[in-house]
Design an enzyme around this catalytic site. Structure first.
Site, PDB file in Angstrom:
ATOM      1  N   ALA A 128       0.838  -1.205   0.000  1.00 37.78           N
ATOM      2  CA  ALA A 128       0.000   0.000   0.000  1.00 37.78           C
ATOM      3  C   ALA A 128       0.870   1.251   0.000  1.00 37.78           C
ATOM      4  CB  ALA A 128      -0.921  -0.002   1.218  1.00 37.78           C
ATOM      5  N   TYR A 129       1.980   1.190   0.721  1.00 35.68           N
ATOM      6  CA  TYR A 129       2.926   2.316   0.761  1.00 35.68           C
ATOM      7  C   TYR A 129       3.497   2.604  -0.624  1.00 35.68           C
ATOM      8  CZ  TYR A 129       7.436   4.623   1.628  1.00 35.68           C
ATOM      9  OH  TYR A 129       8.523   5.461   1.587  1.00 35.68           O
ATOM     10  N   LEU A 130       3.925   1.569  -1.328  1.00 31.61           N
ATOM     11  CA  LEU A 130       4.493   1.765  -2.666  1.00 31.61           C
ATOM     12  C   LEU A 130       3.446   2.297  -3.639  1.00 31.61           C
ATOM     13  CD1 LEU A 130       6.818  -1.363  -3.022  1.00 31.61           C
ATOM     14  CD2 LEU A 130       7.484   1.000  -2.532  1.00 31.61           C
ATOM     15  N   LYS A 133       2.938   6.075  -2.668  1.00 39.39           N
ATOM     16  CA  LYS A 133       4.054   6.911  -3.124  1.00 39.39           C
ATOM     17  C   LYS A 133       4.032   7.046  -4.646  1.00 39.39           C
ATOM     18  CE  LYS A 133       6.861   8.426  -0.713  1.00 39.39           C
ATOM     19  NZ  LYS A 133       6.850   9.702   0.040  1.00 39.39           N
TER      20      LYS A 133
END
Length: 218
Positions: A128-130, A133
């Protein structure tokens, strides 16, 4: 130069503020909690308390007015869940870009992540972070009103910086001390010829100043 940094109490941001202040620049750090202010003052930066998860575009633009550059270095942090990856790593970056355009601040730097991709697959929080970003990077790069540079460091470490890096469109994976990420950001701020570039960063053989000059205008 007056440089406003979102995520001003982050480990990269505090290092960047020290470098900018030592270089004679005026660093302004946006922070969420008043108790973080003294750390910024110690780093030579002016603290501004503002929560980017709840602030309006106009509130952020007011902080940015008169600035020469903006740096998005905020992040939800390793202990946060997938929802805050979206509200901080994605939405706050978009808000900061909106505010920079409204305030007339053209130079805009983003601290992203190697592997950032809005279409990245997977159900883990890091996936989810990637995605967050990557979506933020896409939103920034779509804006004709910004002279943007996206910096995607490799695996961040707290090792002492060596001032030797590899800075290219594609570097391959590798570690990079936060000291050296901050040093590269400080150099990028003063190198507008790097606008329009998405750059990966790992430890390498080239002095920071030379590495930035090598990619400028490419």
């Amino acid at each position: 130069m007056r440089i406003v940094i979102a995520g001003g109490h982050g480990r990269i941001a505090l290092r960047l503020e020290r470098l900018l202040s030592a270089g004679g620049h005026e660093a302004v750090g946006i922070i969420r909690r008043p108790e973080q202010a003294e750390d910024l003052r110690t780093a030579g930066a002016e603290p501004v308390v503002l929560d980017l998860e709840s602030a309006s575009v106009e509130e952020v633009a007011e902080v940015l007015r008169g600035a020469d550059a903006a740096v998005f270095a905020a992040g939800a942090g390793p202990g946060s869940g997938a929802a805050r990856k979206e509200t901080v790593d994605r939405d706050a970056a978009v808000l900061f870009a909106d505010a920079a355009e409204r305030a007339g601040v053209r130079r805009f730097l983003v601290v992203s992540s190697m592997g950032a991709d809005a279409a990245h697959a997977g159900d883990e929080v890091f996936d989810a972070y990637l995605r967050a970003k990557g979506a933020a990077d896409d939103a920034v790069r779509s804006r004709a009103g910004l002279e943007w540079t996206v910096l995607r460091p490799g695996m961040l470490t707290d090792d002492a910086g060596k001032g030797l890096v590899r800075l290219e469109a594609r570097t391959g994976r590798g570690p990079i001390p936060r000291d050296d990420v901050a040093a590269v950001l400080a150099e990028l701020v003063e190198t507008p010829a790097t606008a329009g570039l998405t750059l990966e960063l790992v430890t390498g053989p080239t002095p920071v100043m030379v590495a930035v000059k090598d990619v400028a205008g490419n």
